[in-house]
Write an enzyme that holds these catalytic residues in place. Structure first.
Site, PDB file in Angstrom:
ATOM      1  N   GLY A 296      -6.449 -34.860 -10.449  1.00  0.00           N
ATOM      2  CA  GLY A 296      -6.290 -33.863 -11.523  1.00  0.00           C
ATOM      3  C   GLY A 296      -4.993 -34.076 -12.267  1.00  0.00           C
ATOM      4  O   GLY A 296      -4.114 -34.820 -11.817  1.00  0.00           O
TER       5      GLY A 296
ATOM      6  N   ILE B 283      -1.748 -34.923 -14.230  1.00  0.00           N
ATOM      7  CA  ILE B 283      -1.075 -36.196 -14.474  1.00  0.00           C
ATOM      8  C   ILE B 283      -1.657 -37.283 -13.569  1.00  0.00           C
ATOM      9  O   ILE B 283      -1.838 -38.423 -13.979  1.00  0.00           O
ATOM     10  CB  ILE B 283       0.456 -36.043 -14.229  1.00  0.00           C
ATOM     11  CG1 ILE B 283       1.069 -35.147 -15.305  1.00  0.00           C
ATOM     12  CG2 ILE B 283       1.143 -37.405 -14.193  1.00  0.00           C
ATOM     13  CD1 ILE B 283       2.534 -34.804 -15.075  1.00  0.00           C
TER      14      ILE B 283
ATOM     15  N   ALA C 104       1.632 -35.652  -6.059  1.00  0.00           N
ATOM     16  CA  ALA C 104       1.140 -34.332  -5.646  1.00  0.00           C
ATOM     17  C   ALA C 104       2.266 -33.295  -5.720  1.00  0.00           C
ATOM     18  O   ALA C 104       3.378 -33.559  -5.268  1.00  0.00           O
ATOM     19  CB  ALA C 104       0.591 -34.410  -4.226  1.00  0.00           C
TER      20      ALA C 104
ATOM     21  N   TYR D 268      11.047 -24.939  -7.033  1.00  0.00           N
ATOM     22  CA  TYR D 268      10.507 -26.146  -7.678  1.00  0.00           C
ATOM     23  C   TYR D 268      11.641 -27.044  -8.204  1.00  0.00           C
ATOM     24  O   TYR D 268      11.622 -28.267  -8.003  1.00  0.00           O
ATOM     25  CB  TYR D 268       9.598 -25.697  -8.818  1.00  0.00           C
ATOM     26  CG  TYR D 268       8.848 -26.779  -9.547  1.00  0.00           C
ATOM     27  CD1 TYR D 268       7.671 -27.323  -9.039  1.00  0.00           C
ATOM     28  CD2 TYR D 268       9.289 -27.243 -10.786  1.00  0.00           C
ATOM     29  CE1 TYR D 268       6.954 -28.294  -9.737  1.00  0.00           C
ATOM     30  CE2 TYR D 268       8.576 -28.213 -11.499  1.00  0.00           C
ATOM     31  CZ  TYR D 268       7.413 -28.725 -10.961  1.00  0.00           C
ATOM     32  OH  TYR D 268       6.705 -29.678 -11.667  1.00  0.00           O
TER      33      TYR D 268
ATOM     34  N   GLY E 246       8.295 -33.590 -19.070  1.00  0.00           N
ATOM     35  CA  GLY E 246       8.558 -32.244 -19.567  1.00  0.00           C
ATOM     36  C   GLY E 246       7.311 -31.397 -19.342  1.00  0.00           C
ATOM     37  O   GLY E 246       6.613 -31.554 -18.344  1.00  0.00           O
TER      38      GLY E 246
ATOM     39  N   VAL F 228       3.691 -30.690 -19.697  1.00  0.00           N
ATOM     40  CA  VAL F 228       2.519 -31.513 -19.970  1.00  0.00           C
ATOM     41  C   VAL F 228       1.288 -30.600 -19.983  1.00  0.00           C
ATOM     42  O   VAL F 228       1.193 -29.674 -19.159  1.00  0.00           O
ATOM     43  CB  VAL F 228       2.358 -32.602 -18.864  1.00  0.00           C
ATOM     44  CG1 VAL F 228       1.198 -33.530 -19.204  1.00  0.00           C
ATOM     45  CG2 VAL F 228       3.656 -33.392 -18.705  1.00  0.00           C
TER      46      VAL F 228
HETATM   47  N1  CAA Z   1      16.635 -16.952 -19.209  1.00  0.00           N
HETATM   48  C1  CAA Z   1      17.270 -15.977 -18.529  1.00  0.00           C
HETATM   49  N2  CAA Z   1      16.672 -14.895 -18.023  1.00  0.00           N
HETATM   50  C2  CAA Z   1      15.355 -14.806 -18.223  1.00  0.00           C
HETATM   51  C3  CAA Z   1      14.620 -15.757 -18.918  1.00  0.00           C
HETATM   52  C4  CAA Z   1      15.309 -16.868 -19.425  1.00  0.00           C
HETATM   53  N3  CAA Z   1      14.698 -17.852 -20.085  1.00  0.00           N
HETATM   54  N4  CAA Z   1      13.329 -15.384 -18.925  1.00  0.00           N
HETATM   55  C5  CAA Z   1      13.259 -14.214 -18.251  1.00  0.00           C
HETATM   56  N5  CAA Z   1      14.496 -13.855 -17.863  1.00  0.00           N
HETATM   57  C6  CAA Z   1      14.858 -12.657 -17.128  1.00  0.00           C
HETATM   58  C7  CAA Z   1      14.306 -11.392 -17.775  1.00  0.00           C
HETATM   59  O1  CAA Z   1      15.160 -10.932 -18.778  1.00  0.00           O
HETATM   60  C8  CAA Z   1      14.242 -10.477 -16.583  1.00  0.00           C
HETATM   61  O2  CAA Z   1      15.525  -9.996 -16.296  1.00  0.00           O
HETATM   62  P1  CAA Z   1      15.716  -8.543 -15.605  1.00  0.00           P
HETATM   63  O3  CAA Z   1      14.974  -8.589 -14.269  1.00  0.00           O
HETATM   64  O4  CAA Z   1      17.192  -8.445 -15.443  1.00  0.00           O
HETATM   65  O5  CAA Z   1      15.108  -7.579 -16.560  1.00  0.00           O
HETATM   66  C9  CAA Z   1      13.859 -11.393 -15.441  1.00  0.00           C
HETATM   67  O6  CAA Z   1      14.250 -12.716 -15.859  1.00  0.00           O
HETATM   68  C10 CAA Z   1      12.398 -11.354 -15.100  1.00  0.00           C
HETATM   69  O7  CAA Z   1      11.672 -11.859 -16.239  1.00  0.00           O
HETATM   70  P2  CAA Z   1      10.117 -11.732 -16.358  1.00  0.00           P
HETATM   71  O8  CAA Z   1       9.752 -10.396 -16.893  1.00  0.00           O
HETATM   72  O9  CAA Z   1       9.589 -12.921 -17.105  1.00  0.00           O
HETATM   73  O10 CAA Z   1       9.647 -11.776 -14.815  1.00  0.00           O
HETATM   74  P3  CAA Z   1       8.246 -11.974 -14.242  1.00  0.00           P
HETATM   75  O11 CAA Z   1       8.385 -11.706 -12.784  1.00  0.00           O
HETATM   76  O12 CAA Z   1       7.197 -11.262 -15.038  1.00  0.00           O
HETATM   77  O13 CAA Z   1       7.965 -13.532 -14.496  1.00  0.00           O
HETATM   78  C11 CAA Z   1       8.143 -15.846 -14.120  1.00  0.00           C
HETATM   79  C12 CAA Z   1       8.789 -14.506 -13.914  1.00  0.00           C
HETATM   80  C13 CAA Z   1       6.780 -15.904 -13.445  1.00  0.00           C
HETATM   81  C14 CAA Z   1       9.039 -16.880 -13.515  1.00  0.00           C
HETATM   82  C15 CAA Z   1       7.942 -16.092 -15.642  1.00  0.00           C
HETATM   83  O14 CAA Z   1       9.149 -15.875 -16.305  1.00  0.00           O
HETATM   84  C16 CAA Z   1       7.490 -17.493 -15.931  1.00  0.00           C
HETATM   85  O15 CAA Z   1       6.322 -17.852 -15.761  1.00  0.00           O
HETATM   86  N6  CAA Z   1       8.400 -18.347 -16.408  1.00  0.00           N
HETATM   87  C17 CAA Z   1       8.103 -19.739 -16.693  1.00  0.00           C
HETATM   88  C18 CAA Z   1       8.478 -20.581 -15.534  1.00  0.00           C
HETATM   89  C19 CAA Z   1       8.146 -22.015 -15.834  1.00  0.00           C
HETATM   90  O16 CAA Z   1       8.610 -22.612 -16.801  1.00  0.00           O
HETATM   91  N7  CAA Z   1       7.306 -22.631 -15.007  1.00  0.00           N
HETATM   92  C20 CAA Z   1       6.879 -23.963 -15.247  1.00  0.00           C
HETATM   93  C21 CAA Z   1       5.552 -24.168 -14.535  1.00  0.00           C
HETATM   94  S1  CAA Z   1       4.825 -25.726 -14.974  1.00  0.00           S
HETATM   95  C22 CAA Z   1       5.816 -26.820 -14.259  1.00  0.00           C
HETATM   96  O17 CAA Z   1       6.665 -26.549 -13.482  1.00  0.00           O
HETATM   97  C23 CAA Z   1       5.592 -28.263 -14.634  1.00  0.00           C
HETATM   98  C24 CAA Z   1       6.860 -28.906 -14.984  1.00  0.00           C
HETATM   99  O18 CAA Z   1       7.328 -29.726 -14.242  1.00  0.00           O
HETATM  100  C25 CAA Z   1       7.511 -28.565 -16.258  1.00  0.00           C
END
Ligand code: CAA
Length: 245
Positions: A13, A15, A88, A152, A183, A185
């Site tokens: 699946g 990448i 993986a 992660y 980055g 994907v």
């Molecule tokens: N910078 C700083 N603070 C941030 C922020 C940011 N970019 N984004 C959110 N926050 C803060 C919010 O202000 C909040 O602060 P308070 O608790 O003080 O109010 C706190 O973080 C919680 O934010 P959320 O409401 O977003 O919290 P949540 O529990 O609903 O969600 C999360 C948290 C699930 C991590 C969600 O933010 C998310 O999905 N983020 C993306 C994470 C990400 O990029 N994952 C990549 C997955 S794919 C991958 O990993 C492949 C790869 O290699 C790239």
């Protein structure tokens, strides 16, 4: 030269699939490691119909003994592994203040300890044969860190240390060890991020779009090739400009 043999963990699946297909095009004999048997069999049939002849092997990367069995199966039934792609990986995102230890352990086990479990049982054979390519699929978030990804980011950053240390040990033996850092994907892993959050991330990417799995496979293909013979201990960033360093 005989046909090179490549094993891609998590090959069925995202990448991993694109890497498997690209390796077939590159002329390698390809084996995709899988976790879920039913899904993998269906996948294998679909690949064959699309013109990609790919072997599959049960390879649960968190289990050292099971990895050993998968490797032995490949060696006995296909041949010695020349190219290993440690692809993986999982995410268990969440803010650190709410992160239970299970989510930490699961990600470290799957994304980092897996690299030990596989590589430890393959690289000595590569050294004996004087050729090997070990390619670790890391992430931009192992380089720059990401909110909600302490587990992660730590695992993916750990891969870089692993890569650089092992690259030194194997540099004179014909075995290269490299990391690729994709980055964001367009895979199910990234599409699982809440749309609003994902759109924000996408807007922050200088190129303004997600990467395709095929673009990452192109980078992996280079690192696996004879042309990359002088490339070891390196990290190939492919992130649309999201992190420059
Ligand atoms: N910078 C700083 N603070 C941030 C922020 C940011 N970019 N984004 C959110 N926050 C803060 C919010 O202000 C909040 O602060 P308070 O608790 O003080 O109010 C706190 O973080 C919680 O934010 P959320 O409401 O977003 O919290 P949540 O529990 O609903 O969600 C999360 C948290 C699930 C991590 C969600 O933010 C998310 O999905 N983020 C993306 C994470 C990400 O990029 N994952 C990549 C997955 S794919 C991958 O990993 C492949 C790869 O290699 C790239």
């Amino acid at each position: 030269m005989s046909q090179r043999i490549a094993l891609v963990t998590g090959g069925t699946g995202g990448i991993g699939e694109a890497v498997c297909q690209r390796f077939v095009k590159d002329g390698y004999k390809v084996i995709a490691g899988y976790h879920n048997k039913e899904k993998a069999r269906t996948w294998q049939i679909a690949q064959k119909e699309a013109g990609f002849d790919i072997e599959i092997v049960h390879c649960p990367v968190t289990d050292f003994e099971a990895c050993g069995r998968a490797i032995k199966w490949v060696e006995d039934n296909v041949g010695p592994i020349d190219i290993l792609v440690n692809n993986a990986g999982i995410t268990k995102d969440g803010m650190f203040k709410k992160m239970p230890i299970e989510r930490w352990n699961e990600v470290i086990e799957t994304d980092l300890n897996s690299v030990f479990n596989m590589t430890r049982q393959i690289f000595e054979g590569m050294i004996e044969r004087g050729f090997g390519r070990i390619i670790n699929v890391s992430s931009v978030n192992g380089q720059m860190g990401q909110v909600g990804q302490v587990n992660y980011s730590a695992a993916k950053a750990g891969m870089h240390g692993f890569t650089k240390a092992l690259a030194r040990e194997t540099a004179r033996k014909g075995v290269t060890v490299n990391t690729i850092s994709p980055g964001y994907v367009a895979t199910p892993m990234v599409m699982a991020i809440a749309e609003e959050v994902r759109k924000k991330i996408e807007n922050g990417i200088p190129m303004g779009r997600l990467c395709t799995p095929e673009e990452i496979a192109h980078g992996v293909s280079f690192l696996a090739s004879e042309l990359a013979a002088y490339t070891t201990g390196s990290d190939l960033s492919m992130n649309g400009g999201l992190f420059m360093h």
